[in-house]
Motif scaffolding. Structure first.
Motif, PDB file in Angstrom:
ATOM      1  N   UNK A 290       0.822  -1.211   0.000  1.00 25.94           N
ATOM      2  CA  UNK A 290       0.000   0.000   0.000  1.00 25.94           C
ATOM      3  C   UNK A 290       0.850   1.253   0.000  1.00 25.94           C
ATOM      4  N   UNK A 291       1.924   1.266   0.801  1.00 30.40           N
ATOM      5  CA  UNK A 291       2.810   2.435   0.864  1.00 30.40           C
ATOM      6  C   UNK A 291       3.490   2.681  -0.472  1.00 30.40           C
ATOM      7  N   UNK A 292       3.959   1.622  -1.114  1.00 29.74           N
ATOM      8  CA  UNK A 292       4.662   1.771  -2.395  1.00 29.74           C
ATOM      9  C   UNK A 292       3.721   2.303  -3.481  1.00 29.74           C
ATOM     10  N   UNK A 293       2.538   1.696  -3.587  1.00 30.97           N
ATOM     11  CA  UNK A 293       1.600   2.088  -4.644  1.00 30.97           C
ATOM     12  C   UNK A 293       1.065   3.496  -4.412  1.00 30.97           C
ATOM     13  N   UNK A 294       0.710   3.824  -3.171  1.00 32.01           N
ATOM     14  CA  UNK A 294       0.166   5.155  -2.905  1.00 32.01           C
ATOM     15  C   UNK A 294       1.228   6.240  -3.081  1.00 32.01           C
TER      16      UNK A 294
END
Length: 442
Positions: free
Chosen positions: A48-52
């Motif tokens: 989630x952190x990488x994509x966002x």
């Protein structure tokens, strides 16, 4: 012969990829129980952190990034159906790749996320702010919302959706996304303009109606049909809870929070505030309403205290985490492989909902005699984006088994598409409105 060779190559590549991924994960984490709660949470937070971050860099709403991340790593993602063998993934490969497979945990994440989301939204709306909303915002917001709901419901029924599916998707598409619109206005430097103030007032009205709609729709769905008696009961119970909150609740809860805050101990204040949040959500659930309306009203009560800003600062990081988990979990629960059968329905609903939202708001502005430029700017801004409440409404229907499962990915894709369209519609309004005003001057 050539097709036969291609099938061998394709099968060999897939088998090799499966073995490589499985062995790699096992070498890195040989003792890790891949079906555990902690593993799912770790994948949610890391991916989630990488994509966002990527979505932040391309200046797109983080909500869309959360949904996309969930779709990417969820157990129903088409990506995994390509990576894993046909006929269903074997347990060791599924666990080794680490995709989210604990559906119960995903629903738990989503439930906590929606409670905290509505709670912090409620903190933004103290009773004085709700009471100060002008009749124009109330009137325009109500007309725009219910006119959109009616037309989209009729359209969805005409497209072949079942009654409950049409009712829930119509309610979901009648609510504009506060988070996306506020972000667009802030980035364009328009948050304090006259038309934006009207938009913000309308969004408050829509959010309050949305909270009531969630409880009403759930009650109607449990009965199975729309009956006057069930609607009246829901409205009466919701009205009693709201009136009780603004009369008795505002005299009891805010002073208690202020006494806790006087101890100047942040941990105690945070626990007290979260206790009010989940306690009120539980109370709403006990009386037959949605936890969403309880969490929202708990936020309104906290907003009435002198320590509201401190409480918001303390609870916001927890809210941010669980809201991210909520939207990623929702994305993970979406079976987007079904969308190819409903792509025409999605396009038709986007066109009708966007057009009707624009038209409904224009009609409301015309009735309340607003200037044409101001009316059109607010209508262009509110027309497209669907987001947090749209997803919450559909999820409420899916959770109780009232609607078809395909509505989940359908509303997800609609939210993503409309979020991308929103800035372009606002900019289109900037080009169209001055030209119309020039013609009026001539």
């Amino acid at each position: 012969m050539q097709n036969y060779l291609q099938q061998i190559d394709s099968g060999g590549i897939q088998s090799s990829l499966n073995n490589t991924v499985s062995s790699l994960i096992e070498q890195i984490t040989p003792e890790l129980p891949h079906t555990s709660f902690v593993t799912d949470l770790a994948f949610i937070m890391i991916i989630g952190a990488v994509v966002t971050l990527a979505f932040f860099k391309i200046r797109q709403p983080l909500i869309i990034g959360y949904l996309f991340a969930g779709m990417l790593i969820g157990p129903l993602s088409p990506f995994w159906s390509w990576v894993l063998p046909e006929g269903g993934p074997p347990g060791d490969v599924l666990e080794g790749v680490g995709i989210l497979s604990d559906i119960t945990a995903l629903h738990l994440f989503a439930e906590i996320g929606v409670i905290l989301l509505l709670f912090v939204i409620g903190i933004e709306f103290p009773y004085a702010k709700i009471r100060s909303i002008g009749k124009v915002a109330v009137g325009v917001g109500t007309i725009g919302l219910f006119s959109t709901l009616g037309v989209v419901f009729y359209t969805a029924t005409a497209l072949g959706l079942q009654f409950m599916d049409a009712l829930f998707i119509a309610a979901a598409l009648s609510i504009s996304s506060t988070a996306i619109i506020v972000k667009i206005l802030e980035e364009m430097g328009r948050i304090k303009k006259e038309s934006s103030i009207l938009v913000l007032g309308i969004l408050i009205v829509e959010d309050v109606i949305a909270v009531i709609l969630i409880s009403s729709l759930q009650s109607v769905a449990l009965v199975g049909t729309v009956s006057i008696e069930s609607i009246v009961v829901v409205v009466l119970v919701a009205t009693a809870l709201i009136v009780g909150t603004f009369t008795v609740g505002t005299r009891v809860i805010p002073p208690l929070i202020d006494k806790v805050a006087a101890a100047e101990h942040r941990e105690i204040l945070l626990l007290s505030v979260l206790g009010v949040c989940f306690g009120y959500a539980l109370f709403a659930n006990i009386v037959g309403l949605s936890v969403a309306i309880g969490a929202f009203l708990a936020g309104v009560l906290v907003a009435e205290s002198k320590s509201a800003e401190v409480a918001k600062l303390l609870s916001s990081p927890i809210k941010d985490m669980f809201v991210a988990i909520f939207f990623i979990s929702v994305g993970a629960l979406m079976d987007i492989s079904q969308l190819e059968n409903y792509i025409f329905v999605a396009i038709a609903l986007i066109a009708v909902a966007t057009g009707m939202k624009f038209g409904g708001n224009m009609i409301g502005n015309f009735i309340f005699r607003q200037r044409r430029g101001k009316a059109m700017r607010s209508a262009f801004t509110l027309a497209a984006p669907r987001g947090e409440f749209s997803i919450v409404i559909v999820k409420a229907g899916v959770d109780i088994g009232a609607v078809s499962a395909f509505l989940f990915p359908l509303i997800g894709i609609i939210s993503i598409i409309t979020a991308f369209l929103s800035p372009f519609l606002v900019k289109a309004g900037d080009k169209i409105i001055p030209r119309l005003e020039e013609k009026d001057d001539v």
